[in-house]
Design a protein around this motif. Structure first.
Motif, PDB file in Angstrom:
ATOM      1  N   VAL A  29       4.666  -6.204  -9.399  1.00 28.25           N
ATOM      2  CA  VAL A  29       4.992  -4.840  -9.842  1.00 28.25           C
ATOM      3  C   VAL A  29       4.307  -4.465 -11.143  1.00 28.25           C
ATOM      4  CG1 VAL A  29       7.235  -4.986  -8.702  1.00 28.25           C
ATOM      5  CG2 VAL A  29       7.081  -5.472 -11.149  1.00 28.25           C
TER       6      VAL A  29
ATOM      7  N   SER B 205       1.994  -1.431 -10.921  1.00 29.31           N
ATOM      8  CA  SER B 205       2.755  -0.207 -10.625  1.00 29.31           C
ATOM      9  C   SER B 205       3.509   0.276 -11.860  1.00 29.31           C
ATOM     10  CB  SER B 205       3.740  -0.468  -9.479  1.00 29.31           C
ATOM     11  OG  SER B 205       3.053  -0.848  -8.310  1.00 29.31           O
TER      12      SER B 205
ATOM     13  N   ALA C 102       1.006   1.797 -14.223  1.00 28.26           N
ATOM     14  CA  ALA C 102       0.573   3.121 -13.767  1.00 28.26           C
ATOM     15  C   ALA C 102       1.649   4.169 -14.024  1.00 28.26           C
ATOM     16  CB  ALA C 102       0.232   3.064 -12.280  1.00 28.26           C
ATOM     17  N   ALA C 103       2.923   3.799 -13.811  1.00 27.30           N
ATOM     18  CA  ALA C 103       4.021   4.740 -14.037  1.00 27.30           C
ATOM     19  C   ALA C 103       4.140   5.105 -15.510  1.00 27.30           C
ATOM     20  CB  ALA C 103       5.333   4.142 -13.536  1.00 27.30           C
TER      21      ALA C 103
ATOM     22  N   VAL D 230      -4.688   3.954  -2.500  1.00 28.87           N
ATOM     23  CA  VAL D 230      -3.254   3.978  -2.212  1.00 28.87           C
ATOM     24  C   VAL D 230      -2.934   3.087  -1.015  1.00 28.87           C
ATOM     25  CG1 VAL D 230      -1.324   5.426  -1.471  1.00 28.87           C
ATOM     26  CG2 VAL D 230      -2.924   6.257  -3.213  1.00 28.87           C
TER      27      VAL D 230
ATOM     28  N   GLY E 293      -3.086  -0.541  -2.003  1.00 27.98           N
ATOM     29  CA  GLY E 293      -1.867  -0.969  -2.680  1.00 27.98           C
ATOM     30  C   GLY E 293      -0.741  -1.257  -1.711  1.00 27.98           C
TER      31      GLY E 293
ATOM     32  N   THR F 137       1.282  -5.108  -0.475  1.00 31.74           N
ATOM     33  CA  THR F 137       2.717  -5.248  -0.745  1.00 31.74           C
ATOM     34  C   THR F 137       3.433  -6.321   0.069  1.00 31.74           C
ATOM     35  OG1 THR F 137       2.795  -2.922  -1.399  1.00 31.74           O
ATOM     36  CG2 THR F 137       4.889  -3.974  -0.882  1.00 31.74           C
TER      37      THR F 137
END
Length: 457
Positions: free
Chosen positions: A157, A160, A163-164, A304, A307, A311
């Motif tokens: 994570v 992610s 990026a957030a 995208v 990614g 996962t």
């Protein structure tokens, strides 16, 4: 107030749970910061007006500090107590995170990242030893499985989360967010971490210097060889690193508790566990770096979609890690690890054979199989490494566990660079094929622990 601990029984409840939360919060922060900076590199390079190859040192400084300090800090933990090294590492990591957030030049940020790496090394080097002394032996496999779950999820994570944060805030917040979390974790760790017995010996300063030279020269030489385009200087640096490592190993042969744990490497089951760990993490890194290129260049997926395709792997590691850890408390880790690495190899081989017509499902089940295999191997293997070492050498065993992981990952990353340099179009398939071979080699090493000379833990 933390209590002294019986290594067989671990900490009493509820102190055990508070200690586990402190251990896992700290390791999650250290692992996350291994990856979050990668996402911000282009932004930081533009702000500081530097080239990309210069900005990469923001990542390299952190990794180099961790690798060079792991074994010395693990050794120091045996002398002054694991709790003290962990708390000092956590305090340094938190403080250095603030320095990172306040940096105004590339040099300041790089130096702050190096300090942050030394703090992370204090956390990582003692992590497994503290888990061993927090939980009773009959629950150790399950605890190590949850430890593997935390590390895997933090690794997965990290991009992610980065990026957030960057979507709503400036890059310094990637590091500033560690300050409040670090303070909470420090308070919890000071209250709950176990106090353990210490070894009465002097710290091996000469060994620490040789250790730093060995890893520093090898990693620097690999960078010169694969990225900087200076092969002669790279080969000289690698040779100097190997020479330093050899001197360190010979130095340790005459010492009862050496900094480089050659005493533990004489234990067959420990040595085989280290070797299989290096193979597995080399295979993991070969896959992780090459797969985005495969998805982009061969399968023509968007970032995208890439990614999403990545996962299933960490999800299955997270699910299988605690399950395999619990099973390792009842069944031989040699068999569990062997099964896991065979599944891992099959998944990697299947990924290497993907064609441009592959659907999302075609990729997803292969990625999930890799995650199942890797997750089924990791916790049982780590449990064996910790329990095959004497209690007095738990710090050295934990340091070697982390060193094996980072050594494998560094070797895998280097191999990917070489394969792509030799064949830009076929580098991904070659990397995955070699990764499958390494996973099979690791499976053989794991099963080798069943031999009479190396009884399974």
């Amino acid at each position: 107030m933390s209590q002294a601990v019986d290594p067989e029984d671990g900490l009493p409840v509820p102190q055990r749970y508070w200690s586990a939360i402190a251990i896992w919060l700290a390791i999650a922060m250290a692992v996350l910061d291994s990856s979050v900076a990668n996402i911000a590199l282009p932004t930081i390079a533009r702000e500081f007006r530097v080239e990309a190859h210069e900005a990469i040192w923001i990542v390299n400084a952190y990794q180099l500090a961790i690798v060079t300090a792991l074994l010395p800090l693990a050794s120091l933990g045996e002398i002054v107590g694991y709790r003290r090294v962990y708390l000092a590492g956590l305090a340094l990591f938190t403080t250095a995170s603030l320095f990172c957030a306040l940096s105004s030049t590339l040099l300041e940020l790089t130096l702050a990242r190096m300090l942050q790496g030394f703090g992370a090394a204090g956390i990582m080097s003692i992590n497994a030893a503290l888990v061993r002394f927090t939980y009773p032996q009959h629950l150790l496999g399950r605890a190590i499985g949850f430890n593997a779950l935390v590390v895997s999820l933090a690794s997965a994570v990290g991009p992610s989360i980065a990026a957030a944060i960057l979507a709503v805030a400036h890059w310094p917040w990637l590091f500033a967010i560690n300050a409040p979390l670090g303070l909470v974790t420090f308070a919890l760790a000071a209250y709950a971490l176990p106090r353990t017995a210490r070894i009465a010996r002097r710290f091996d300063l000469g060994g620490a210097v040789l250790n730093a030279l060995a890893f520093g020269f090898v990693i620097g030489g690999v960078d010169l060889l694969t990225r900087a385009g200076r092969p002669l200087l790279g080969c000289v640096a690698i040779a100097a690193g190997i020479a330093s490592g050899t001197l360190l190993a010979f130095k340790g042969r005459a010492e009862p508790s050496p900094l480089l744990p050659v005493d533990l490497m004489r234990i067959p089951v420990f040595a085989l566990s280290v070797a299989s760990s290096i193979c597995s993490f080399s295979a993991q890194m070969l896959a992780f770096i090459s797969l985005p290129f495969l998805f982009d260049g061969v399968l023509h997926r968007t970032p995208v979609e890439t990614g999403l395709l990545m996962t299933p792997w960490p999800i299955m590691v997270g699910i299988l890690g605690p399950i395999a850890g619990g099973l390792s408390d009842r069944f031989p880790a040699a068999i569990l690890g062997g099964i896991g690495l065979v599944l891992f190899a099959v998944g990697l081989g299947a990924l290497a054979m993907l064609t441009p017509e592959a659907s999302f499902v075609d990729v997803a089940w292969r990625m999930a199989l890799c995650g199942c295999g890797f997750g089924f191997f990791q916790a049982p293997n780590n449990r064996t490494m910790m329990l095959s070492a004497p209690r007095s050498r738990a710090g050295a065993a934990g340091g070697m566990l982390a060193t094996a992981r980072l050594t494998g990952q560094t070797g895998g990353a280097t191999a990917v660079a070489v394969f792509f340099a030799l064949s830009p179009t076929g580098g991904a398939a070659t990397s995955l094929t070699v990764a499958a071979g390494l996973a099979l080699l690791g499976a053989c090493l794991s099963l080798g622990r069943l031999l009479p000379a190396a009884p399974a833990a």
